[in-house]
Write an enzyme that holds these catalytic residues in place. Sequence first.
Site, PDB file in Angstrom:
ATOM      1  CB  CYS A 219     -36.091 -35.053  -3.853  1.00  0.00           C
ATOM      2  SG  CYS A 219     -35.435 -35.202  -2.194  1.00  0.00           S
TER       3      CYS A 219
ATOM      4  CG  HIS B 276     -32.055 -35.919  -6.052  1.00  0.00           C
ATOM      5  ND1 HIS B 276     -32.538 -34.700  -6.446  1.00  0.00           N
ATOM      6  CD2 HIS B 276     -32.141 -35.931  -4.702  1.00  0.00           C
ATOM      7  CE1 HIS B 276     -32.904 -34.006  -5.395  1.00  0.00           C
ATOM      8  NE2 HIS B 276     -32.668 -34.728  -4.318  1.00  0.00           N
TER       9      HIS B 276
ATOM     10  CD  GLU C  53     -31.820 -35.144 -10.007  1.00  0.00           C
ATOM     11  OE1 GLU C  53     -32.623 -36.098  -9.977  1.00  0.00           O
ATOM     12  OE2 GLU C  53     -31.821 -34.230  -9.152  1.00  0.00           O
TER      13      GLU C  53
HETATM   14  N1  GLN Z   1     -36.501 -30.432   1.316  1.00  0.00           N
HETATM   15  C1  GLN Z   1     -36.854 -31.795   1.158  1.00  0.00           C
HETATM   16  C2  GLN Z   1     -36.153 -32.683   2.171  1.00  0.00           C
HETATM   17  O1  GLN Z   1     -35.164 -32.298   2.739  1.00  0.00           O
HETATM   18  C3  GLN Z   1     -36.545 -32.262  -0.233  1.00  0.00           C
HETATM   19  C4  GLN Z   1     -35.092 -32.307  -0.523  1.00  0.00           C
HETATM   20  C5  GLN Z   1     -34.769 -32.387  -1.974  1.00  0.00           C
HETATM   21  O2  GLN Z   1     -35.620 -32.135  -2.827  1.00  0.00           O
HETATM   22  N2  GLN Z   1     -33.526 -32.662  -2.306  1.00  0.00           N
HETATM   23  O3  GLN Z   1     -36.573 -33.777   2.401  1.00  0.00           O
END
Ligand code: GLN
Length: 554
Positions: A398, A528, A530
């Site tokens: 992300c 994500h 994970e």
């Molecule tokens: N802050 C970034 C976004 O909102 C990444 C978010 C994250 O890593 N979950 O896109």
Amino acid sequence: MKYVIVTGGVLSGLGKGITASSIGVLMKSVGLRVTSIKIDPYLNSDAGTMSPFEHGEVFVLDDGGEADLDLGNYERFLDVSLTKDHNITTGKVYSSVIERERKGDYLGKTVQVIPHITNEIQDWIERVSILPTDGSGKTPDACVIELGGTVGDIESSPFVEALRQFQFRVGRENVCFVHVSLVPVMGPVGEQKTKPTQHTVKELRGLGITPDLIVCRSNEPLHEEVKEKLAAFCHVEPNAVISAHDVSNLYQIPISFEQQGVRVMIANCLGVKMTASDQYLDRWRAMADRVDKFEEIVRIAMVGKYTGLSDSYLSVIKALQHSSIAVNRKLVIDWIESTDLDTAMMNNNKTAYDRAWEKLKLADGILVPGGFGNRGVEGKIEAARYARTSGIPYLGICLGLQIATIEFCRNVLNLDGANSEEFVDNPDELEHKAVVFMPEISKTHMGGTMRLGAKITPFVVEDCKIKRLYGNKDEVSERHRHRYEVNPDLIDSIESAGLIYVGKDETGQRCEIMELLDHPYFVGTQYHPEFKSRPGRPSPPFLGLLRASIGEQL
Ligand code: GLN
């Protein structure tokens, strides 16, 4: 439907979630289809608006629910996929009752905690516990319910009362109460003290719930006489006092419980026949034992901002562990505070800077996990640059994908000062926007408004490492939680310089998976991965990182 209700006393952080999921594993091993519900007695509607500093990671569900991290334990241990309704909070219960009051559902009545809130809780449990969660489409046979917090807290009292009533609603023979407590060790001879447990059980019984099993956290196994004493004071059989002592790894907990007869006691308490063979538990035992035996090490540097608090990245750690088991290595995670890698640190605190770089350079692989806000991003960008230029395996999750993109724009495309709109005070003035705010996201409401939950990502290339890791599937479904994305206007120039977005969303516009050409493993995912990693079924991007980190060619 059978219910196991797990409450806790004395203090928080005793591992109620792990106790509850381990009991779930034992119930699965007797042939039951098991689901679970987590109750969190806070006023937030969900965990999405809470800081991982205070509350640990936010676990994202398929349906986009932002839940307590214990739901992750249940999904991993029981191999289920839960919904946002499987996480009940005070906020959700009250919102629902207040909405119904406004609609006139209780017309003429005074709306009260008892019976309206307590009924709402019980209705909710009954409604959600029958939802199929194991992918078979079949109704579960049993539901493990964990009540967060400690018994006696003001916050949890309506839930304790609802659960007290619930035993009569569904029949006492269908409910097994498990209370988790602490047995501290004091004095020069290391005496195991029973008083805190005596008090918490007294409190619980005063509220109308008699535990069938008492699980006691302690460093060492409970002595027999301590079990007997607790049994006498707490109104249970001595063998119903279970020792939850420290074990070599988490997977040993169901095994330790089984050795103490927990499986038989729960089955008896609920009147269920034990039909399954022990194959299921044997597999657990084999995995638990294997984990203890690895000698060769794989070293992964986690470059983040909550490095002191492993709960903030719980699912990432679990996913790394699942993959390290698959490559037969003992996992060592080196936590690196990203601010320490920042060149600005060189002048502020040279020792911290040098130490952080030394650690980073020792790593076999580098992981930049998800995150929000601009603290520490420059250090993460440095880590990505180092991984890219020195051929060290890199996985960016992300934020980690966005970081790698910014680094690439700055140092390969020479777009000076390229950045994310998230990290600058005035996004309109940012010349090179590598990462931009997504058009559909709310600028005024924070709760539940990100791009959330499971979405399909089709691969847009014929062949690449990450596609092979996913078994050459045409598309994957993974869970999201973000507000920003790679700037669509820059994709062509980034790709022509060798960083390819090999997976895009279904519109073909939004970047989901990146992979760098001519690098052992330099991969990022906007989602994500994970959250869907399971013991025995490691998440492919993580497995790729670990395989590349031990020198395998992918
Ligand atoms: N802050 C970034 C976004 O909102 C990444 C978010 C994250 O890593 N979950 O896109």
